[in-house]
Design a protein around this motif. Structure first.
Motif, PDB file in Angstrom:
ATOM      1  N   ALA A 177       7.940 -12.698  10.921  1.00 41.09           N
ATOM      2  CA  ALA A 177       6.746 -12.038  10.393  1.00 41.09           C
ATOM      3  C   ALA A 177       5.508 -12.454  11.178  1.00 41.09           C
ATOM      4  O   ALA A 177       4.648 -11.616  11.492  1.00 41.09           O
ATOM      5  CB  ALA A 177       6.569 -12.374   8.918  1.00 41.09           C
ATOM      6  N   ILE A 178       5.406 -13.736  11.536  1.00 37.69           N
ATOM      7  CA  ILE A 178       4.257 -14.212  12.326  1.00 37.69           C
ATOM      8  C   ILE A 178       4.272 -13.584  13.709  1.00 37.69           C
ATOM      9  O   ILE A 178       3.244 -13.099  14.196  1.00 37.69           O
ATOM     10  CB  ILE A 178       4.265 -15.752  12.420  1.00 37.69           C
ATOM     11  CG1 ILE A 178       3.959 -16.356  11.050  1.00 37.69           C
ATOM     12  CG2 ILE A 178       3.277 -16.247  13.467  1.00 37.69           C
ATOM     13  CD1 ILE A 178       4.178 -17.848  10.975  1.00 37.69           C
ATOM     14  N   LEU A 179       5.434 -13.573  14.353  1.00 36.84           N
ATOM     15  CA  LEU A 179       5.523 -12.985  15.697  1.00 36.84           C
ATOM     16  C   LEU A 179       5.264 -11.483  15.671  1.00 36.84           C
ATOM     17  O   LEU A 179       4.608 -10.943  16.563  1.00 36.84           O
ATOM     18  CB  LEU A 179       6.886 -13.278  16.313  1.00 36.84           C
ATOM     19  CG  LEU A 179       7.148 -14.740  16.671  1.00 36.84           C
ATOM     20  CD1 LEU A 179       8.583 -14.911  17.152  1.00 36.84           C
ATOM     21  CD2 LEU A 179       6.166 -15.210  17.729  1.00 36.84           C
ATOM     22  N   ALA A 180       5.751 -10.805  14.669  1.00 39.40           N
ATOM     23  CA  ALA A 180       5.537  -9.364  14.573  1.00 39.40           C
ATOM     24  C   ALA A 180       4.068  -9.045  14.367  1.00 39.40           C
ATOM     25  O   ALA A 180       3.572  -8.023  14.865  1.00 39.40           O
ATOM     26  CB  ALA A 180       6.359  -8.782  13.427  1.00 39.40           C
ATOM     27  N   SER A 181       3.337  -9.914  13.710  1.00 42.38           N
ATOM     28  CA  SER A 181       1.914  -9.646  13.502  1.00 42.38           C
ATOM     29  C   SER A 181       1.096  -9.897  14.758  1.00 42.38           C
ATOM     30  O   SER A 181       0.002  -9.369  14.902  1.00 42.38           O
ATOM     31  CB  SER A 181       1.380 -10.512  12.362  1.00 42.38           C
ATOM     32  OG  SER A 181       1.350 -11.867  12.755  1.00 42.38           O
ATOM     33  N   ARG A 182       1.615 -10.659  15.707  1.00 42.40           N
ATOM     34  CA  ARG A 182       0.872 -10.985  16.920  1.00 42.40           C
ATOM     35  C   ARG A 182       1.265 -10.124  18.116  1.00 42.40           C
ATOM     36  O   ARG A 182       0.611 -10.194  19.141  1.00 42.40           O
ATOM     37  CB  ARG A 182       1.073 -12.450  17.264  1.00 42.40           C
ATOM     38  CG  ARG A 182       0.476 -13.341  16.194  1.00 42.40           C
ATOM     39  CD  ARG A 182       0.522 -14.743  16.566  1.00 42.40           C
ATOM     40  NE  ARG A 182      -0.089 -15.533  15.497  1.00 42.40           N
ATOM     41  CZ  ARG A 182      -0.447 -16.769  15.640  1.00 42.40           C
ATOM     42  NH1 ARG A 182      -0.278 -17.373  16.789  1.00 42.40           N
ATOM     43  NH2 ARG A 182      -0.992 -17.416  14.639  1.00 42.40           N
ATOM     44  N   VAL A 183       2.316  -9.364  18.012  1.00 39.42           N
ATOM     45  CA  VAL A 183       2.743  -8.510  19.126  1.00 39.42           C
ATOM     46  C   VAL A 183       1.849  -7.275  19.157  1.00 39.42           C
ATOM     47  O   VAL A 183       1.561  -6.658  18.138  1.00 39.42           O
ATOM     48  CB  VAL A 183       4.231  -8.108  18.954  1.00 39.42           C
ATOM     49  CG1 VAL A 183       4.641  -7.070  19.973  1.00 39.42           C
ATOM     50  CG2 VAL A 183       5.106  -9.336  19.058  1.00 39.42           C
ATOM     51  N   ILE A 184       1.427  -6.902  20.364  1.00 42.33           N
ATOM     52  CA  ILE A 184       0.559  -5.732  20.534  1.00 42.33           C
ATOM     53  C   ILE A 184       1.422  -4.485  20.419  1.00 42.33           C
ATOM     54  O   ILE A 184       2.371  -4.295  21.184  1.00 42.33           O
ATOM     55  CB  ILE A 184      -0.153  -5.758  21.889  1.00 42.33           C
ATOM     56  CG1 ILE A 184      -1.008  -7.005  21.989  1.00 42.33           C
ATOM     57  CG2 ILE A 184      -0.986  -4.495  22.078  1.00 42.33           C
ATOM     58  CD1 ILE A 184      -1.629  -7.217  23.342  1.00 42.33           C
ATOM     59  N   THR A 185       1.063  -3.638  19.491  1.00 36.03           N
ATOM     60  CA  THR A 185       1.833  -2.410  19.318  1.00 36.03           C
ATOM     61  C   THR A 185       0.984  -1.170  19.571  1.00 36.03           C
ATOM     62  O   THR A 185       1.481  -0.061  19.485  1.00 36.03           O
ATOM     63  CB  THR A 185       2.387  -2.341  17.892  1.00 36.03           C
ATOM     64  OG1 THR A 185       1.308  -2.412  16.965  1.00 36.03           O
ATOM     65  CG2 THR A 185       3.373  -3.469  17.640  1.00 36.03           C
ATOM     66  N   GLU A 186      -0.302  -1.346  19.880  1.00 37.21           N
ATOM     67  CA  GLU A 186      -1.160  -0.201  20.103  1.00 37.21           C
ATOM     68  C   GLU A 186      -1.094   0.252  21.562  1.00 37.21           C
ATOM     69  O   GLU A 186      -0.755  -0.510  22.462  1.00 37.21           O
ATOM     70  CB  GLU A 186      -2.603  -0.551  19.744  1.00 37.21           C
ATOM     71  CG  GLU A 186      -2.766  -0.920  18.282  1.00 37.21           C
ATOM     72  CD  GLU A 186      -4.205  -1.326  17.980  1.00 37.21           C
ATOM     73  OE1 GLU A 186      -5.054  -1.223  18.880  1.00 37.21           O
ATOM     74  OE2 GLU A 186      -4.447  -1.747  16.855  1.00 37.21           O
ATOM     75  N   GLU A 187      -1.506   1.477  21.772  1.00 33.59           N
ATOM     76  CA  GLU A 187      -1.546   2.015  23.132  1.00 33.59           C
ATOM     77  C   GLU A 187      -2.785   1.489  23.840  1.00 33.59           C
ATOM     78  O   GLU A 187      -3.843   1.365  23.256  1.00 33.59           O
ATOM     79  CB  GLU A 187      -1.604   3.541  23.077  1.00 33.59           C
ATOM     80  CG  GLU A 187      -0.407   4.147  22.411  1.00 33.59           C
ATOM     81  CD  GLU A 187      -0.551   5.659  22.274  1.00 33.59           C
ATOM     82  OE1 GLU A 187      -1.596   6.208  22.695  1.00 33.59           O
ATOM     83  OE2 GLU A 187       0.353   6.263  21.726  1.00 33.59           O
ATOM     84  N   ILE A 188      -2.620   1.169  25.119  1.00 33.57           N
ATOM     85  CA  ILE A 188      -3.746   0.714  25.928  1.00 33.57           C
ATOM     86  C   ILE A 188      -4.218   1.893  26.764  1.00 33.57           C
ATOM     87  O   ILE A 188      -3.421   2.560  27.420  1.00 33.57           O
ATOM     88  CB  ILE A 188      -3.334  -0.466  26.825  1.00 33.57           C
ATOM     89  CG1 ILE A 188      -2.836  -1.607  25.948  1.00 33.57           C
ATOM     90  CG2 ILE A 188      -4.479  -0.891  27.716  1.00 33.57           C
ATOM     91  CD1 ILE A 188      -2.281  -2.765  26.713  1.00 33.57           C
ATOM     92  N   ASP A 189      -5.523   2.160  26.787  1.00 35.10           N
ATOM     93  CA  ASP A 189      -6.145   3.250  27.540  1.00 35.10           C
ATOM     94  C   ASP A 189      -5.611   4.605  27.120  1.00 35.10           C
ATOM     95  O   ASP A 189      -5.542   5.539  27.930  1.00 35.10           O
ATOM     96  CB  ASP A 189      -5.948   3.065  29.063  1.00 35.10           C
ATOM     97  CG  ASP A 189      -6.615   1.798  29.558  1.00 35.10           C
ATOM     98  OD1 ASP A 189      -7.649   1.407  28.951  1.00 35.10           O
ATOM     99  OD2 ASP A 189      -6.112   1.198  30.513  1.00 35.10           O
TER     100      ASP A 189
END
Length: 117
Positions: A93-105
């Motif tokens: 849960a901690i790692l999943a909250s810190r992984v970037i899942t949004e699109e860049i640019d």
């Protein structure tokens, strides 16, 4: 029996002049009733005392058994399994909250592109 002896001593020995069979039978039945009542009282007190002793011993034995189980390898295995599963879930849960899942640019990330920080 003591009641019979007291009445016997007070009224005298049975004879045809003062006693009748119904008097003797009444005294004997009263004596038996008093003896049975005393026995019932004694057995009741013994039952209460015995129940308390059995309850006390059962509590002591249950405490000893629980202490032995809490020190056993089986209990430590169960606890370590539960703790490791919980820690793994929390870490995910901690790692999943810190992984970037949004699109860049505005472009979705390509799986072939190397990851750049």
């Amino acid at each position: 029996m003591a009641t019979f002896l007291v009445v016997f001593a007070w009224r005298g020995a049975p004879s045809l002049s003062g006693w009748e069979y119904k008097d003797v039978i009444g005294i004997l039945l009263t004596t038996v009733t008093v003896v049975v009542a005393g026995l019932a009282l004694f057995l009741g007190l013994a039952a209460v005392w015995g129940y308390q002793k059995i309850s006390e011993e059962a509590s002591k034995d249950a405490i000893k058994a629980m202490q032995l189980y809490l020190r056993s390898d089986e209990f430590f295995g169960i606890v370590s399994s539960i703790v490791s599963d919980r820690m793994k879930g929390d870490m995910q849960a901690i790692l999943a909250s810190r992984v970037i899942t949004e699109e860049i640019d505005g472009a979705p990330p390509s799986p072939d592109e190397p990851w750049v920080e």
